[in-house]
Design an enzyme around this catalytic site. Structure first.
Site, PDB file in Angstrom:
ATOM      1  N   ARG A 314       0.828  -1.055  -0.041  1.00 32.45           N
ATOM      2  CA  ARG A 314      -0.095   0.064   0.140  1.00 32.45           C
ATOM      3  C   ARG A 314       0.833   1.125   0.063  1.00 32.45           C
ATOM      4  O   ARG A 314       1.979   1.234   0.871  1.00 32.45           O
ATOM      5  CB  ARG A 314      -0.965  -0.069   1.171  1.00 32.45           C
ATOM      6  CG  ARG A 314      -2.065  -0.935   1.175  1.00 32.45           C
ATOM      7  CD  ARG A 314      -3.205  -0.154  -0.009  1.00 32.45           C
ATOM      8  NE  ARG A 314      -4.255  -1.070   0.035  1.00 32.45           N
ATOM      9  CZ  ARG A 314      -4.551  -2.024  -0.837  1.00 32.45           C
ATOM     10  NH1 ARG A 314      -3.584  -2.401  -1.747  1.00 32.45           N
ATOM     11  NH2 ARG A 314      -5.656  -2.711  -0.871  1.00 32.45           N
ATOM     12  N   GLU A 343      -2.828   8.283  -4.561  1.00 26.57           N
ATOM     13  CA  GLU A 343      -3.156   7.401  -5.612  1.00 26.57           C
ATOM     14  C   GLU A 343      -4.816   7.658  -6.170  1.00 26.57           C
ATOM     15  O   GLU A 343      -5.327   7.746  -5.347  1.00 26.57           O
ATOM     16  CB  GLU A 343      -2.991   5.999  -5.186  1.00 26.57           C
ATOM     17  CG  GLU A 343      -3.176   4.794  -6.294  1.00 26.57           C
ATOM     18  CD  GLU A 343      -2.824   3.382  -5.729  1.00 26.57           C
ATOM     19  OE1 GLU A 343      -1.900   3.117  -5.045  1.00 26.57           O
ATOM     20  OE2 GLU A 343      -3.617   2.389  -6.040  1.00 26.57           O
ATOM     21  N   HIS A 362      -1.378   0.293 -10.034  1.00 25.38           N
ATOM     22  CA  HIS A 362      -2.096  -0.548  -9.038  1.00 25.38           C
ATOM     23  C   HIS A 362      -2.721  -1.655 -10.017  1.00 25.38           C
ATOM     24  O   HIS A 362      -3.789  -1.915  -9.882  1.00 25.38           O
ATOM     25  CB  HIS A 362      -3.178   0.010  -8.265  1.00 25.38           C
ATOM     26  CG  HIS A 362      -3.477  -0.580  -7.020  1.00 25.38           C
ATOM     27  ND1 HIS A 362      -3.856   0.195  -5.910  1.00 25.38           N
ATOM     28  CD2 HIS A 362      -3.604  -1.775  -6.744  1.00 25.38           C
ATOM     29  CE1 HIS A 362      -4.083  -0.608  -4.884  1.00 25.38           C
ATOM     30  NE2 HIS A 362      -4.238  -1.773  -5.391  1.00 25.38           N
TER      31      HIS A 362
HETATM   32  N1  LIG Z   1      -1.110  -3.882  -5.569  1.00 32.16           N
HETATM   33  C1  LIG Z   1      -2.266  -4.771  -5.470  1.00 32.16           C
HETATM   34  O1  LIG Z   1      -2.955  -4.915  -6.350  1.00 32.16           O
HETATM   35  C2  LIG Z   1      -2.639  -5.467  -4.350  1.00 32.16           C
HETATM   36  C3  LIG Z   1      -1.836  -5.190  -2.845  1.00 32.16           C
HETATM   37  N2  LIG Z   1      -2.301  -5.907  -1.909  1.00 32.16           N
HETATM   38  C4  LIG Z   1      -1.655  -5.510  -0.596  1.00 32.16           C
HETATM   39  O2  LIG Z   1      -0.918  -6.451  -0.213  1.00 32.16           O
HETATM   40  C5  LIG Z   1      -1.185  -6.572   1.367  1.00 32.16           C
HETATM   41  C6  LIG Z   1      -0.553  -7.818   1.574  1.00 32.16           C
HETATM   42  O3  LIG Z   1      -1.222  -9.231   0.873  1.00 32.16           O
HETATM   43  P1  LIG Z   1      -1.081 -10.355   1.475  1.00 32.16           P
HETATM   44  O4  LIG Z   1       0.329 -11.053   1.403  1.00 32.16           O
HETATM   45  O5  LIG Z   1      -1.972 -11.386   0.504  1.00 32.16           O
HETATM   46  O6  LIG Z   1      -1.544 -10.527   2.878  1.00 32.16           O
HETATM   47  P2  LIG Z   1      -1.280 -11.410   4.167  1.00 32.16           P
HETATM   48  O7  LIG Z   1      -2.467 -11.105   5.497  1.00 32.16           O
HETATM   49  O8  LIG Z   1      -1.113 -12.803   3.789  1.00 32.16           O
HETATM   50  O9  LIG Z   1      -0.058 -10.901   4.582  1.00 32.16           O
HETATM   51  C7  LIG Z   1       0.179  -9.763   5.541  1.00 32.16           C
HETATM   52  C8  LIG Z   1       1.520  -9.844   6.307  1.00 32.16           C
HETATM   53  O10 LIG Z   1       1.893  -8.515   6.784  1.00 32.16           O
HETATM   54  C9  LIG Z   1       2.566  -9.036   7.766  1.00 32.16           C
HETATM   55  N3  LIG Z   1       2.703  -7.547   8.727  1.00 32.16           N
HETATM   56  C10 LIG Z   1       1.519  -7.014   9.411  1.00 32.16           C
HETATM   57  N4  LIG Z   1       1.971  -5.800  10.010  1.00 32.16           N
HETATM   58  C11 LIG Z   1       3.245  -5.818   9.930  1.00 32.16           C
HETATM   59  C12 LIG Z   1       4.193  -4.882  10.607  1.00 32.16           C
HETATM   60  N5  LIG Z   1       3.919  -3.948  11.256  1.00 32.16           N
HETATM   61  N6  LIG Z   1       5.322  -5.134  10.220  1.00 32.16           N
HETATM   62  C13 LIG Z   1       5.778  -6.374   9.327  1.00 32.16           C
HETATM   63  N7  LIG Z   1       5.001  -7.033   8.762  1.00 32.16           N
HETATM   64  C14 LIG Z   1       3.533  -6.965   9.201  1.00 32.16           C
HETATM   65  C15 LIG Z   1       1.930  -9.991   8.602  1.00 32.16           C
HETATM   66  O11 LIG Z   1       2.687 -10.578   9.485  1.00 32.16           O
HETATM   67  C16 LIG Z   1       1.432 -10.860   7.414  1.00 32.16           C
HETATM   68  O12 LIG Z   1       2.172 -12.043   7.280  1.00 32.16           O
HETATM   69  C17 LIG Z   1      -2.617  -6.404   1.299  1.00 32.16           C
HETATM   70  O13 LIG Z   1      -3.083  -6.152   2.724  1.00 32.16           O
HETATM   71  C18 LIG Z   1      -2.851  -5.340   0.251  1.00 32.16           C
HETATM   72  O14 LIG Z   1      -2.759  -4.013   0.995  1.00 32.16           O
HETATM   73  C19 LIG Z   1      -2.886  -7.162  -1.864  1.00 32.16           C
HETATM   74  C20 LIG Z   1      -3.501  -7.570  -3.243  1.00 32.16           C
HETATM   75  C21 LIG Z   1      -3.343  -6.807  -4.348  1.00 32.16           C
HETATM   76  O1  LIG Z   2      -6.779  -6.867  -3.042  1.00 32.05           O
HETATM   77  C1  LIG Z   2      -6.237  -5.473  -2.953  1.00 32.05           C
HETATM   78  O2  LIG Z   2      -5.935  -5.270  -1.633  1.00 32.05           O
HETATM   79  C2  LIG Z   2      -5.843  -4.736  -3.868  1.00 32.05           C
HETATM   80  O3  LIG Z   2      -5.093  -3.640  -3.850  1.00 32.05           O
HETATM   81  C3  LIG Z   2      -6.297  -5.189  -5.209  1.00 32.05           C
HETATM   82  O4  LIG Z   2      -6.209  -4.248  -6.364  1.00 32.05           O
END
Ligand SMILES: NC(=O)C1=CN([C@@H]2O[C@H](COP(=O)(O)OP(=O)(O)OC[C@H]3O[C@@H](n4cnc5c(N)ncnc54)[C@H](O)[C@@H]3O)[C@@H](O)[C@H]2O)C=CC1
Ligand SMILES: O=C(O)C(=O)CO
Length: 401
Positions: A314, A343, A362
């Site tokens: 993010r 963004e 994104h």
């Molecule tokens: N650019 C895009 O299109 C997308 C962006 N995302 C973003 O990616 C993020 C991660 O997605 P996933 O890996 O699937 O989620 P997830 O829930 O599997 O992983 C999140 C990880 O962040 C870690 N975390 C939380 N707070 C922390 C901190 N203060 N310091 C260090 N680590 C910390 C947790 O330990 C967890 O392992 C989402 O929350 C979303 O914001 C997700 C999907 C698409």
């Molecule tokens: O799944 C999310 O969090 C995304 O940012 C998708 O674009």
């Protein structure tokens, strides 16, 4: 995936695609055969189990039916409910009325008597819907869902798309890393200018003869990659980095066991020391009260001057001014951003002119297979909700992810 894009693309395709199209996950390819979608215990259960195992989806510790308030749902609101998709979802929710709504105002009306809302999480929809007990978002990031207290106050179960986009996004991360390592941004500029020139001036991505000490490219094998926010996206990135022969170090919120292939795993407090040894730093963090602005001037100042920074988590986890300064002053080697703050980047914003920066708008979760996996999760969670089972991918509203 952004909800709007998700909706547009789902409208374009037939809902039947969900069960017909090849479902490609990180480690396994499984074909969902046509016509195998007719019974209530899902005939595609093996695909669902494979998705859960391959992506490491987590289920809740206790079943919904353990709660004294539990009752079988009568009405569920679903965003993007095409007729084909309705038939397919109905198989796991017999006797439950599935209602479609695609706009917030339609959803607000339809949610008033619904037991669950799939695809909306905003307060405008949930505030007037006292019987809602489960919300499934179509995104992984839930920071916008949690701007109101509705989840914490009413104990609504919130499930999200955590880990679902991991394989796709890891490919995007490696694309950004390779674009930098192989000088693709510079060579593309040269191609547009009709120039056959070898050697990227790594400092500026301009083309000219290499002067002493300049690196035309760098090799990933043997380099260190630091993954910050090691969850679904981070672990899939690690697998790919390992295949490139990289040394992997990581940071997440809980230490637990060291995952295979990871040399060391730290906590958030280890960030200032871990960044010092990294050639590539990848931010896959969710946006929470703790992660907001985590990459600031001090962190960029501690990085190697040649380090390449990637953000697909993010934009708000990075202090944009500090990143721009590090890039302008040569404090770091380059950056690849799929998410930014603000963004979208407004016209005339200095980010557009920041050197050694690759921006993608994104799109790192976009792919031809991503939406099929998402619907498989939605269907499985609907099945579990109706049966009072253990829900998958439950968000901790207090932690914020
Ligand atoms: N650019 C895009 O299109 C997308 C962006 N995302 C973003 O990616 C993020 C991660 O997605 P996933 O890996 O699937 O989620 P997830 O829930 O599997 O992983 C999140 C990880 O962040 C870690 N975390 C939380 N707070 C922390 C901190 N203060 N310091 C260090 N680590 C910390 C947790 O330990 C967890 O392992 C989402 O929350 C979303 O914001 C997700 C999907 C698409
Ligand atoms: O799944 C999310 O969090 C995304 O940012 C998708 O674009």
């Amino acid at each position: 995936m952004r909800n709007a894009d998700f909706r547009v693309r789902l409208r374009q395709g037939s809902g039947g695609r969900v069960v017909r199209q090849a479902l490609v996950l990180s480690l396994a390819v499984s074909v969902l055969a046509p016509g195998r979608v007719a019974s209530a215990q899902p005939p595609d259960a093996s695909q669902t189990e494979r998705m859960i195992a391959d992506l490491g989806l987590r289920e809740a510790a206790t079943p919904l039916s353990a709660s004294p308030q539990w009752r079988k749902p009568a009405r569920v609101l679903v965003r993007n409910l095409t007729p084909d998709r309705k038939t397919w979802l109905q198989e796991v929710a017999p006797g439950v009325e599935l209602v479609n709504a695609d706009t917030t105002s339609d959803a607000r009306a339809a949610a008033a008597t619904a037991d669950a809302v799939l695809g909306f999480c905003e307060e405008a929809v949930l505030a007037q819907s006292p019987s809602v007990r489960w919300v499934q978002t179509y995104d992984a990031g839930v920071e916008r869902c949690l701007t109101s207290d509705v989840f914490r106050q009413r104990g609504i179960v919130l499930t999200n798309m955590q880990r679902i986009a991991g394989p796709v996004m890891a490919e995007h991360v490696m694309a950004l890393v390779l674009a930098h390592a192989r000088g693709l941004a510079g060579y593309l500029m040269a191609q547009r200018e009709g120039k056959w020139e070898r050697g990227v001036n790594a400092a500026n991505w301009t083309f000219n003869a290499l002067s002493d000490g300049e690196q035309p490219a760098f090799t990933l094998a043997g380099k260190t990659i630091l993954i910050v926010g090691y969850g679904g996206v981070g672990s899939e990135t690690a697998k790919r980095a390992q295949a490139f022969g990289m040394r992997i170090i990581a940071i997440r919120n809980s230490k637990a066991d060291l995952p295979p292939g990871v040399t060391k795993m730290g906590l958030p407090a280890d960030l200032p020391t871990y960044v010092k040894e990294a050639d590539i730093v990848v931010d896959t963090l969710p946006l929470t009260a703790e992660t907001r602005g985590m990459f600031d001037a001090a962190i960029f100042g501690a990085m190697k001057k040649t380090a390449f920074f990637v953000n697909v988590g993010r934009g708000g986890t990075v202090v944009t001014e500090a990143l721009m300064k590090a890039l302008q002053d040569g404090g770091i080697g380059g950056a690849g951003l799929d998410v930014v703050d603000p963004e979208p980047v407004p016209e005339g914003h200095p980010l557009w002119k920041t050197p050694r920066l690759i921006l993608t708008p994104h799109v790192s979760a976009d792919s031809d297979v991503d939406e099929d996996v998402r619907w498989l999760l939605i269907r499985e969670n609907l099945r579990r909700f109706v049966a009072g089972g253990k829900m998958l991918s439950v968000v901790d509203a207090t932690r914020g992810y």
